[in-house]
Scaffold this active site. Structure first.
Site, short mmCIF file in Angstrom:
data_model
loop_
_atom_site.label_atom_id
_atom_site.label_comp_id
_atom_site.label_asym_id
_atom_site.label_seq_id
_atom_site.Cartn_x
_atom_site.Cartn_y
_atom_site.Cartn_z
N GLY A 250 -58.97 22.78 -11.19
CA GLY A 250 -58.34 22.05 -12.28
C GLY A 250 -56.94 22.60 -12.47
O GLY A 250 -56.74 23.83 -12.43
N GLY B 161 -42.58 20.35 -0.72
CA GLY B 161 -43.53 20.87 0.26
C GLY B 161 -42.88 21.87 1.20
O GLY B 161 -42.25 22.84 0.77
N ALA C 153 -53.77 24.33 -4.11
CA ALA C 153 -53.31 24.92 -5.37
C ALA C 153 -51.92 25.52 -5.26
O ALA C 153 -51.47 26.20 -6.20
CB ALA C 153 -54.30 26.00 -5.81
N ALA C 154 -51.21 25.26 -4.18
CA ALA C 154 -49.88 25.86 -4.00
C ALA C 154 -48.93 25.42 -5.11
O ALA C 154 -48.13 26.22 -5.61
CB ALA C 154 -49.32 25.50 -2.63
N GLY C 155 -49.01 24.16 -5.50
CA GLY C 155 -48.15 23.68 -6.57
C GLY C 155 -48.46 24.33 -7.90
O GLY C 155 -47.56 24.58 -8.71
N ASP C 156 -49.73 24.64 -8.14
CA ASP C 156 -50.11 25.32 -9.38
C ASP C 156 -49.61 26.76 -9.38
O ASP C 156 -49.13 27.27 -10.41
CB ASP C 156 -51.63 25.30 -9.55
CG ASP C 156 -52.16 23.89 -9.73
OD1 ASP C 156 -51.43 23.05 -10.27
OD2 ASP C 156 -53.31 23.64 -9.31
#
Length: 298
Positions: free
Chosen positions: A41, A214, A242-245
């Site tokens: 999440g 990216g 989850a890299a963006g999170d």
């Protein structure tokens, strides 16, 4: 250096992650190569990532009364996140079905479950927002709740970082409370009608914006005239889920610690790259030494 006080308001899901050489097409069945079940999440991920990046983090969210909810709360708490205001509602927790190919690209289907019940923040919850240095929010919970938190933060002098994902129309009241917007190309397209050409258009909406690209890094711009491309940190990508999170959380922590925003974006890029080296969502989120090990100041 004092810890950045971060309050994250957002979703908590159980992620069911399967890997395969390629992503299946509609109507196609294929054999996968690996499977993990991990807490995820965007809200929970960003809360855990903020704590691991060195922030003092509190999480406002909702979990179900099912076994997934028990596991979610235990895992989030174990990461050092304050879950005193994590609601438990009757029914199912949020679930994300994640498919990842050999290049680390993914396709995700989310059923919100308890996240949809996160409405009408209480005075205690709003006090947690006001006490923070930075509020971090996303859009996997009702947008009215995000707006309420952002407006309260703005009134208290708390910085507001909005990761506008998944893409949806945003009310003017919310945009007016945002200090820093973080979006990828698809989300920028949804907000502005423009993709890679969106940076200037984003600044028509908010005073500061980060457009993540990216493997090509990220763009940062503000209304004072700053426009900087930050290159990606090169790593062998296993799973970008989850890299963006990790990026958003580290950005908030770094900004709260006093880094200028361009440097905070560079540090956040290192966090995103460190996360992408491992499979899964919350289990892949990097600790501060890993981020520092990949960080390359200008």
């Amino acid at each position: 250096m004092p810890q950045t006080r971060v309050t994250v308001v957002g979703s908590a899901n159980m992620d069911l992650v399967a890997m395969a050489p390629t992503l299946p097409r509609p109507g196609e069945t294929m054999l996968g190569t690996d499977f993990v079940m991990v807490p995820g999440g965007k809200g929970a991920n960003q809360a855990i990532a903020a704590a691991r990046a060195g922030g003092a983090c509190a999480f406002l969210g909702a979990i179900g009364s099912d076994s997934f909810g028990v596991t979610l709360k235990a895992r989030i708490s174990a990461a050092g996140v304050d879950t005193a205001h994590l609601r438990v509602v009757y029914g199912t927790s949020g679930v994300a079905l994640v498919m990842v190919n050999a290049e680390g690209e993914n396709a995700i289907l989310v059923t919100p479950g308890a996240n949809a019940a996160l409405t009408g923040l209480t005075e205690d919850e709003l006090a947690t927002v006001r006490a923070a240095d930075v509020l971090v929010a996303q859009l996997e919970i009702p947008v009215e709740t995000v707006t309420q938190a952002a407006v309260a933060a703005r009134a208290a002098g708390t910085r507001v970082v909005l990761n506008a994902a998944p893409a949806r129309p945003l009310p003017d009241e919310l945009l007016a409370a945002v200090d820093l917007l973080v979006v990828n190309e698809r989300e920028a397209q949804a907000l502005t009608g423009r993709g890679r050409e969106a940076p200037e258009a984003l600044l028509d909406l908010v005073p500061r914006a980060v457009l993540t690209l990216g493997g090509e890094g990220a763009w940062y711009g503000d209304r004072e005239g700053t426009a900087v491309h930050v290159p990606a940190v090169k790593v062998d990508v296993v799973d970008s889920t989850a890299a963006g999170d990790a990026f958003t959380a580290a950005l908030a922590v770094g900004w709260g610690e006093g880094r200028d925003l361009v440097d905070a974006v560079r540090w956040a890029a290192a966090a995103g790259a460190a996360c992408a080296r491992r499979l899964g969502a919350s289990v892949a989120l990097p600790h501060r030494p890993e981020i520092d090990g990949l960080y390359a100041p200008a």
